[in-house]
Design an enzyme around this catalytic site. Sequence first.
Site, mmCIF file in Angstrom:
data_model
loop_
_atom_site.group_PDB
_atom_site.id
_atom_site.type_symbol
_atom_site.label_atom_id
_atom_site.label_comp_id
_atom_site.label_asym_id
_atom_site.label_seq_id
_atom_site.Cartn_x
_atom_site.Cartn_y
_atom_site.Cartn_z
ATOM 1 N N ASN A 88 8.499 1.228 -19.684
ATOM 2 C CA ASN A 88 8.364 1.650 -18.295
ATOM 3 C C ASN A 88 8.038 3.132 -18.138
ATOM 4 O OD1 ASN A 88 8.979 1.317 -15.273
ATOM 5 N ND2 ASN A 88 10.480 2.869 -15.886
ATOM 6 N N TYR A 153 -4.577 8.462 -15.510
ATOM 7 C CA TYR A 153 -3.552 7.455 -15.216
ATOM 8 C C TYR A 153 -4.142 6.049 -15.302
ATOM 9 C CZ TYR A 153 0.195 5.086 -12.621
ATOM 10 O OH TYR A 153 1.213 4.233 -12.232
ATOM 11 N N ALA A 155 -6.810 5.056 -16.919
ATOM 12 C CA ALA A 155 -7.165 4.733 -18.301
ATOM 13 C C ALA A 155 -5.932 4.304 -19.089
ATOM 14 C CB ALA A 155 -7.826 5.941 -18.971
#
Length: 243
Positions: A88, A153, A155
């Site tokens: 996460n 971000y 990518a």
Amino acid sequence: MKEKRIVVTGGTRGIGRDIVERFLKGGHRVIATYRSNEQEANLIKDSLILYGDHFQLAKFDVSKWKDICEFFNSLEKNWGGLDILVNNSGIRKDNIVPNMSEEDWDQVLDTNLKGAFLMSKLAVPLMMRERFGRIIMMSSVGGKLSLPGQGNYAASKAGLLAFAKGLSKEVAKKNITVNSICPGFIETELINDLSPEQRKEYLQDVPMKRFGKVSEVSAAVEFLASDEASYITGSEITISGGL
């Protein structure tokens, strides 16, 4: 589920924190990792003190191989293995490509994508030994839509989807599933920096005309980690209000 051993990276804030709390309420043992925010770490530590040693914190950088090796050595010594990994950890450093620094590109890719690779690399052998495992990648609709100013971000999040798909095929025979969650605009600190005008603009794009709640994401994570999701792998769940 019977009691599971769970690691949630970036587990002290936002979506990560809600995932941690949901698993703890389910009777599982959870480690929440974080890199630097001691204030948030102390807050979650105090608020979850009633769970005792079922909840632990681990401070390290998921993009650093040495840090991860030390963490997994401690994990194996103290827990003997790992059942569920939720990748996460994620950061944003937005800018249009001509103005984006190489450092900002590298930091986002290293944390969001490389971190998930390194964590999974050491988690998989532990899960293979048990012939059971769940790996869940926190991707984003940004990996599909690629909003302006978020090239790094987007990518990283698109890379997570491809990485999860490939890894799922490598470990399927060992009863290990690998899936992705793609949240849209969720009410967390990641969208707190949006201006009122941006919030209004993005809300207009969401068919349900609201931003999502962290509980709506953590519920999907809990499902993918459950026994009921044992035949779901290499898949993605989009939680975006219809984007």
